[in-house]
Design an enzyme around this catalytic site. Structure first.
Site, PDB file in Angstrom:
ATOM      1  N   GLU B  55      12.670  -1.112  30.347  1.00  0.00           N
ATOM      2  CA  GLU B  55      13.657  -0.589  29.620  1.00  0.00           C
ATOM      3  C   GLU B  55      13.585   0.501  28.652  1.00  0.00           C
ATOM      4  OE1 GLU B  55      12.884  -3.732  30.534  1.00  0.00           O
ATOM      5  OE2 GLU B  55      14.655  -4.824  31.401  1.00  0.00           O
ATOM      6  N   PHE B 117      18.960 -19.271  28.557  1.00  0.00           N
ATOM      7  CA  PHE B 117      17.614 -18.370  29.033  1.00  0.00           C
ATOM      8  C   PHE B 117      18.078 -16.855  28.847  1.00  0.00           C
ATOM      9  CE2 PHE B 117      16.178 -16.305  33.059  1.00  0.00           C
ATOM     10  CZ  PHE B 117      15.059 -16.401  32.714  1.00  0.00           C
ATOM     11  N   GLN B 118      17.080 -16.202  28.539  1.00  0.00           N
ATOM     12  CA  GLN B 118      17.331 -14.851  28.139  1.00  0.00           C
ATOM     13  C   GLN B 118      18.329 -14.466  27.282  1.00  0.00           C
ATOM     14  OE1 GLN B 118      17.242 -12.550  32.206  1.00  0.00           O
ATOM     15  NE2 GLN B 118      14.849 -12.513  32.026  1.00  0.00           N
ATOM     16  N   LYS B 167      28.159 -11.966  30.284  1.00  0.00           N
ATOM     17  CA  LYS B 167      28.322 -11.882  31.922  1.00  0.00           C
ATOM     18  C   LYS B 167      29.753 -12.426  32.231  1.00  0.00           C
ATOM     19  CE  LYS B 167      25.887 -13.257  36.336  1.00  0.00           C
ATOM     20  NZ  LYS B 167      24.723 -13.799  36.729  1.00  0.00           N
ATOM     21  N   MET B 485      -5.271  12.241  17.167  1.00  0.00           N
ATOM     22  CA  MET B 485      -4.488  12.443  15.670  1.00  0.00           C
ATOM     23  C   MET B 485      -5.053  11.462  14.857  1.00  0.00           C
ATOM     24  SD  MET B 485      -2.789  14.669  13.910  1.00  0.00           S
ATOM     25  CE  MET B 485      -1.516  15.717  14.418  1.00  0.00           C
TER      26      MET B 485
END
Lengths: 184, 591
Positions: B55, B117-118, B167, B485
C-alpha cells in the site's frame, strides 16, 4: 561547557525570549475528531496547553467553542493561531490577549473536611469569596465558586489548612468585552 | 437533475464519486474491509484500478500521478495493515503539499473499538498525517464527504486527505449527491492577494540593487500559469532566480537568469547570492532548514517578500518584511500588472554590478568533479542521461540520497511537473512507485526513476506492478554499493566509521529485472554508458539499469551542518582532511 551557541543546519534558538500567557478563543465545527485534531496540533508541534475548555455553543449550527490558555513567545503564539486557523474544521480564532479587554472565568468545586473552628472559618471565607455551599455533611462542605483563575487559586490555598480534600475545576472560559461578537 | 435523488450502495457511491470527480486511475490493494468496493470496480470500466504490491506503493503512485498531471491522486487500501502501510505516503504528501485522496476500508461500525480482525484506529493514526480525515458512519453522508475530500485535497495548500469507510456502510443503501455545490463552511482558503501587500512588494523590488527570486514547490502546485507568470516577471525585471529542490522546472534551467538549485547541496552562486542579496522574493517556498542553513546568518542584509497560500508558513521560520498570502499565480499576476503600470525599472548599473558578482561566483564552476576514464562518476552518469533524454518527453523521479542531489544538480529541467522527488519527508523508496504512477498518467512518455542501490530496494516490488500493466518505466540505479549519503555524513561527522552503510548482499539487478519479467542492463565502463542508456530508452519494457559508479564519491558542493551559505565546501579542492573536520563538535550533535 562551551558557551558558544551551537551552530546547526537546524534552527536552534538560543536567545531567551519573553514567554507570555495568551488566551485563545476558537470556533470550530462540532464534528468527531476536531478536539483530537486541535490537541494533536499542540502535542505534535510542542506547544503548551495551560487550560482547555470546550463545549457546543450553537447546537443547530453544530458549532463548538474552545477556550485555550497557552504560553509561548510572541512568534510561537502567532504560529499557534495560524496553525489553528488553517485547520479545515476551524471557523475562526481570536487571540483575546492580543485584542485586549476580555473576561476570563472559571468554575471550581472545592471539598473541605473539618470540625469546630476550622469548619466555621471555612464557611466564613466561603462567604467572603461568594462561594456557595452545594453539599454539606456534619464534617464536610462542597463549595461552588466562580471567578478569575487567580481568585480560585487563592481560595483553594486558603482552604488547605482548613481541611482541603479535593478540587474540581472547569478551566477557563473567556469572551471579549463590548458589543462585538466573534466572527465566524 | 434527478441525480441528486439517486439511491445506491456505499460501494457504488465510491465508484460513482470517483467517476464524477474525473478520476481515471486508482492505485490500490484489496482486502476484507474493501471487498464491496472492489466488487464495484469489477462491474465498471470508467475508473481503472492499478493493483500495487504494497500500500505504500499505492500512495507514492498517487503522488507521482498527482505531481505530473496537476490532478488529485487516489489510493485505496483495506483496514488495519492496509491503512497503516499508507502512513508514509500520506506524510510524504503532507510535507510536499501533494493533493491525494486515500480511501480505506474499516471494520463494520458495530465492531469498531472491539479490537476486531484487521481493525485499527485509522482516523486516529492518520490525524497528523492528513490535511483532514473522515470516518463515515452513515451511508447518507458518504457521497458528500467524498466530494468534500476532493475539494479539500485540491484547494488552498494542497495535501492528502483520508476517508475511512466501514464495511457495513459500503453495503448500506443511501442517497447519492453529486459534486456540485459542495462547500465546507469552515474551510475557505484565501487565494487572492491583498492589494496593499502587492503594492508594498512591488515598491520594495523597484528599489533593490541586489535582488533574488527564491522559488519553490508552490509555483508548481499553483499550475502552469504560475510558471509562465514567473518566467514573465523574471524577464521583465531581469532579476536572477534560484529554486528549491521542489521547485525545479518552474523556471527553465536554460533560462538566462537561472542560478541552479540552492540549499545544502545547491550551487555556490545560488547560495552566495542568497547570502548577499538585499531583497529576497520568496515565491511558494517555505524556508526549509535544508535551504536556510544557519538561521542567524541567513541572508543577513536582506528584506524579504514571501508569497505563500498558507498563512502559517509566514514567519514560521524566518521573519519576513512583506507577507503576501495568496495563490502564486494570482500574486504574480497582480505584481506584474502593478510593475508594468508603474513602469518600474531596476537601476541598470546596480543590477549589472550584481550580475557581474554572480558571474564571478559562477566562474568557480562549483559542480566540477574529477572525471575518470575507468570508472563511471555518478555525476557523469546523470549528465549523459540528461544529454540523451533532454529532447524527449521525459519525466524524472528520484529516491532519496546522493543520487537525488546529483539528479537535481545535473539534470536540467525546462518545464514544471517533470521532476518528482520526496523533498520534505525524504522518503527512500518514493521514486519507483512514483514513476509507475506517472507512467500510468503518461503512457507514451519516457519516465525515469533515478535511484540508488539502497533506496530502490525499499519498494522494488512495485516493479512487478509496472510489468503487470506494461508501464515501461526505467529505473536508473546509481549503484555505489553504499547508502551513499549516510556514508558521506559518516565521513563528515563520525571519523569515517561506516557503520551499517555498506550495501552487503546486493541483488543482481539484471537477474532481478529478468525474474520479474522485465529487462536488466549493467554498465560499469564510461565508454559503454551512452550505448546502454540508448538501449534502455529504446526498450518497450520496464528496465532496471544497474549503473556501477565510483563507490566513494561525495556530493558537493555542500553547506556543512552549522554553517552559513557563504561557508560552502566545494567539491574539486576539498581534501579528505577538510571533509573530516568540516563540522565542529557542536554541529555533530545536529543533523
Amino acid at each position: 561547557m562551551n558557551t558558544t551557541a551551537p551552530q546547526s543546519a537546524y534552527f536552534i534558538d538560543t536567545k531567551k525570549q519573553e514567554i507570555n500567557i495568551h488566551t485563545l478563543a476558537v470556533v470550530a465545527e462540532n464534528q468527531p475528531g476536531v478536539l483530537a485534531r486541535i490537541i494533536g496540533l499542540f502535542a505534535g508541534r510542542g506547544y503548551n496547553i495551560d487550560s482547555l475548555t470546550v463545549s457546543e455553543t450553537e447546537h443547530e449550527k453544530h458549532v463548538s467553542r474552545f477556550t485555550i490558555v497557552t504560553s509561548g513567545t510572541e512568534k510561537v503564539v502567532a504560529q499557534i493561531k495560524a496553525q489553528l486557523e488553517r485547520m479545515v474544521l476551524v471557523h475562526s480564532v481570536a487571540d483575546l490577549t492580543v485584542q485586549g479587554n476580555f473576561l476570563a472565568r472559571e468554575l471550581a468545586m472545592v471539598k473541605v473536611c473539618g470540625q469546630g473552628d476550622k469548619r466555621v472559618e471555612a464557611l466564613r471565607l466561603a462567604d467572603a469569596f461568594r462561594a456557595r455551599v452545594v453539599d454539606a455533611s456534619t464534617d464536610s462542605f462542597v463549595f461552588e465558586l466562580t471567578g478569575k483563575p487567580d481568585k480560585i487559586d487563592q481560595f483553594i490555598s486558603l482552604m488547605v489548612p482548613l481541611g482541603l480534600v479535593e478540587v474540581a475545576r472547569t478551566g477557563v472560559a473567556a469572551i471579549s468585552r463590548g458589543p462585538e461578537g466573534m466572527k465566524g | 437533475m434527478a441525480a441528486a435523488e439517486e439511491m445506491m450502495t456505499g460501494a457504488e457511491m465510491v465508484l460513482r464519486a470517483l467517476a464524477d470527480q474525473g478520476v481515471k486511475h486508482v492505485f490500490g490493494y484489496p482486502g476484507g474491509a474493501v471487498l464491496p468496493i472492489y466488487d464495484e470496480f469489477f462491474q465498471q470500466d470508467k475508473v481503472k484500478h492499478i493493483l500495487v504490491r504494497h500500500e505504500q506503493g499505492a500512495t507514492h503512485m498517487a503522488e507521482g500521478y498527482a505531481r505530473s498531471t496537476g490532478k488529485c491522486g487516489v489510493a485505496l487500501a483495506t483496514s488495519g495493515p492496509g491503512a497503516t502501510n499508507c502512513v508514509t505516503g500520506l506524510v510524504d504528501a503532507l510535507m510536499d503539499s501533494i493533493p491525494m485522496v486515500c480511501i480505506t476500508g474499516q471494520v463494520p461500525t458495530h465492531l469498531i473499538g472491539s479490537d476486531a480482525f484487521q481493525e485499527c484506529d485509522t482516523v486516529g493514526i492518520t490525524l497528523p498525517c492528513t490535511k483532514q480525515n473522515w470516518l463515515v458512519k452513515d451511508v447518507n453522508d458518504l457521497a458528500r464527504i467524498l466530494h468534500e475530500a476532493f475539494y479539500v485535497a485540491t484547494t488552498g495548500r494542497p495535501g492528502p486527505v483520508l476517508v475511512d469507510i466501514p464495511k457495513d456502510v459500503q453495503f448500506a443503501t443511501g442517497k447519492y449527491v453529486g459534486p456540485e455545490g459542495i462547500i465546507v463552511k469552515s474551510y475557505q482558503p484565501r487565494t487572492a492577494p491583498d492589494e496593499k501587500a502587492i503594492a508594498a512588494a512591488v515598491a520594495l523590488i523597484a528599489t533593490t540593487k541586489k535582488p533574488l527570486f527564491y522559488t519553490g514547490g508552490g509555483v508548481i502546485n499553483s499550475g502552469d500559469k504560475a510558471s509562465k507568470l514567473l518566467r514573465e516577471f523574471v524577464a521583465l525585471t531581469g532579476i536572477p532566480i534560484t529554486s528549491t529542490l521542489m521547485g525545479l522546472g518552474a523556471y527553465p534551467a536554460s533560462g538566462s537568469e537561472w542560478l541552479g538549485m540552492l540549499g545544502m547541496h545547491g550551487t555556490y552562486e545560488a547560495n552566495m547570492a542568497m547570502h548577499d542579496c538585499d531583497v529576497m522574493i520568496n515565491v511558494g517556498a517555505r524556508f526549509d532548514d535544508r535551504i536556510t542553513g544557519r538561521l542567524d546568518a541567513f541572508a543577513p542584509n536582506s528584506k524579504k517578500i514571501h508569497i505563500d497560500i498558507d498563512p502559517s508558513s509566514i514567519n514560521k521560520v524566518v521573519r519576513v518584511d512583506v507577507p503576501v498570502v495568496a495563490d502564486v499565480a494570482k500574486a504574480l499576476e497582480a505584481m506584474i500588472a502593478v510593475w508594468k503600470q508603474a513602469k518600474h525599472q531596476l537601476d541598470p548599473t546596480a543590477l549589472n554590478t550584481w550580475k557581474k558578482q554572480i558571474a564571478q561566483w559562477k566562474s568557480i564552476d562549483c559542480l566540477k568533479y574529477r572525471s575518470n576514464k575507468d570508472v563511471i562518476m555518478p555525476q557523469y552518469a546523470i549528465q549523459r542521461l540528461y544529454e540523451l533524454t533532454k529532447d524527449m518527453d521525459t519525466y524524472i523521479t528520484t529516491e532519496v540520497g546522493q543520487h537525488q542531489m546529483w539528479a537535481a544538480q545535473f539534470y536540467r529541467f525546462e518545464k514544471p511537473n517533470r521532476w518528482m522527488t520526496s523533498g520534505g519527508l525524504g522518503t527512500m523508496g518514493y521514486g519507483l512507485p512514483a514513476a509507475v504512477g506517472e507512467q500510468a498518467a503518461h503512457p507514451k512518455s519516457l519516465v525515469i526513476d533515478i535511484a540508488g542501490d539502497a533506496s530502490v530496494q525499499m519498494t522494488i516490488q512495485e516493479f512487478s506492478t509496472a510489468i503487470q500493466y506494461k508501464l515501461p518505466i526505467k529505473i536508473f540505479i546509481l549503484n555505489n554499493q553504499y547508502m551513499g549519503m549516510v556514508r558521506q555524513w559518516q565521513q563528515l561527522l563520525h571519523g569515517n566509521r561506516m557503520s551499517e552503510s555498506y550495501s552487503e548482499a546486493l541483488p543482481d539487478f539484471v537477474k532481478l529485472a529478468e525474474a520479474y519479467g522485465g529487462v536488466g542492463f549493467r554498465c560499469d565502463k564510461p565508454e559503454d554508458l551512452d550505448g546502454m542508456i540508448k538501449q534502455m530508452i529504446a526498450s518497450p519494457h520496464p528496465v532496471l539499469f544497474d549503473c556501477r559508479v565510483a563507490n566513494l564519491a561525495n556530493c558537493f558542493p555542500m553547506i556543512p551542518s552549522g554553517k552559513a551559505h557563504n561557508e560552502m565546501l566545494l567539491g574539486e579542492n576539498v581534501t579528505d582532511e577538510q571533509v573530516g573536520t568540516a563540522i565542529d563538535a557542536k554541529g555533530k550533535l545536529l543533523v
